[in-house]
Design an enzyme around this catalytic site. Structure first.
Site, short mmCIF file in Angstrom:
data_model
loop_
_atom_site.label_atom_id
_atom_site.label_comp_id
_atom_site.label_asym_id
_atom_site.label_seq_id
_atom_site.Cartn_x
_atom_site.Cartn_y
_atom_site.Cartn_z
N CYS A 31 -26.17 -4.54 -40.88
CA CYS A 31 -25.87 -5.92 -40.46
C CYS A 31 -26.27 -6.96 -41.50
O CYS A 31 -25.67 -8.02 -41.60
CB CYS A 31 -26.54 -6.22 -39.12
SG CYS A 31 -28.30 -5.87 -39.06
N HIS A 72 -28.60 -13.29 -38.54
CA HIS A 72 -29.26 -13.17 -39.85
C HIS A 72 -28.79 -14.31 -40.77
O HIS A 72 -27.64 -14.74 -40.69
CB HIS A 72 -28.88 -11.85 -40.51
CG HIS A 72 -29.47 -10.63 -39.89
ND1 HIS A 72 -30.50 -10.65 -38.98
CD2 HIS A 72 -29.18 -9.33 -40.10
CE1 HIS A 72 -30.81 -9.41 -38.63
NE2 HIS A 72 -30.04 -8.57 -39.29
#
Ligand code: 2RA
Length: 350
Positions: free
Chosen positions: A129, A253
């Protein structure tokens, strides 16, 4: 008729997002089969507005499956993705088990969709990710300017460590919220006590670590960013230095990126490239306080890019800041997009 899809790991943090994504995207699937560990078998989950009973992971569960998505730990994928492939399914694996296998393509549809077709093991890997939170934007800039170096700092959400990460952060916040902690050495550490999947307290803190210790002090996460970026972009000699940091964010993120190119860059041209790149949104007007932040990006599909500057000492380099929802494009959405590429291939070949 439409291909049959299996979702392996449907009950996890990513699996839950996956069912939502499958229920909102164009429906290219016939049967959707939900598979999980025997302890979850029998649970009923809703996908495409229908209740579907979860079945236990077994060889028989893959009978008649055309595409099998895996949202499970590395060791489970390592064992079961080849079994699914042996039953005739194309396995789209979100784990790290096969990402660096030369016979397994590592695919981001906006960057290297073509790679999905060459899959001698019947397995296609989905990147980590953290890599996925920046690579769509970096792929667009690479296509224009020719990428030669990446220096990256990540600011990674707790949900990158799954539900335990989320639970740990929320628990820690409940312990420190409303206090005057964060002013004395170790006061937060003592107050939260438990660190869950993290090596240090996360609430009111940042933790310069993600993953496991590898050679020469690098973390597994930092090597994944390096190795996966090279493989996806087809740049085996790309210079990559990553420092991966956990921050007290539930999901999304962020990364600050210093990117160097073969050709001179301008912010104007970079904005044009990013603004027209599929899967990218430019949010870059600091005078108005407009830049990507997790609080705004969470729950959305695109990679958000802002703070685009040309390096002051290097006309061949850009500095920029990106955010991406690590459970959506970082995992479930990209896996779903790869599966849709395969579904289109199977349907046209039928
Ligand atoms: C993390 N990228 O954030 C890793 C795995 N999801 O923990």
């Amino acid at each position: 008729d439409k291909p049959t899809l299996a979702v392996v790991g449907a009950t996890g943090a990513v699996g839950t997002v996956m069912l939502g994504i499958l229920s909102s995207r164009e429906d290219v699937w016939g049967e959707i089969r939900l598979i999980a560990s025997p302890r979850s078998a029998g649970r009923k989950l809703v996908v495409r507005g229908e209740e579907v009973e979860v079945i236990a992971l077994s060889e028989e569960a893959f009978e008649g499956v055309d595409v099998a998505m895996f949202d499970v730990p590395d060791e489970v994928s390592a064992q079961w993705a080849p079994i699914a492939a042996s039953k005739g399914a194309v396995a789209v694996d979100n784990s790290g088990a096969f990402r660096m296998d030369p016979d397994v393509p590592l695919v981001v549809p906006e960057v290297n969709a073509h790679a999905a077709r060459l899959r001698p093991r019947g397995i296609i890997s989905n990147p980590n990710c953290t890599t996925l939170s920046m690579i769509v934007a970096m792929g667009a800039l690479h296509a224009e300017f020719g990428l030669t170096e990446l220096v990256v700092s990540s600011y990674q959400a707790a949900s990158g460590a799954g539900q335990p990460g989320i639970d740990t952060l929320r628990e820690q916040i409940s312990k420190v919220g409303g206090t005057n902690l964060g002013t004395q050495p170790g006061d937060v550490r003592r107050a939260v006590g438990e660190f869950g999947p993290f090596p240090a307290p996360l609430a009111l803190n940042v933790v310069p670590w993600a993953g496991s210790l590898k050679d020469e002090g690098w973390s597994s996460e930092e090597l994944k960013v390096r190795n996966e970026s090279r493989k996806i972009l087809g740049l085996p000699n790309l210079r990559v230095n990553a420092t991966c940091v956990r921050v007290p964010v539930i999901t999304t993120h962020s990364l600050s990126v210093h990117a160097r190119f073969e050709n001179e860059v301008t912010v104007t041209r970079a904005h044009e490239i990013l603004g027209s790149a599929p899967g990218v949104v430019v949010c870059d007007n600091p005078a108005e306080g407009e830049f990507p932040t997790p609080a705004d990006v969470v729950g959305t599909d695109p990679t958000w890019v802002g703070r685009v500057r040309r390096a002051l000492d290097d006309p061949y380099a850009l500095d920029l800041f990106l955010c991406g929802d690590n459970l959506r494009k970082g995992a479930a959405l990209n896996t779903a997009q790869i599966a849709e590429l395969v579904a289109a291939e199977l349907t046209s070949a039928a």
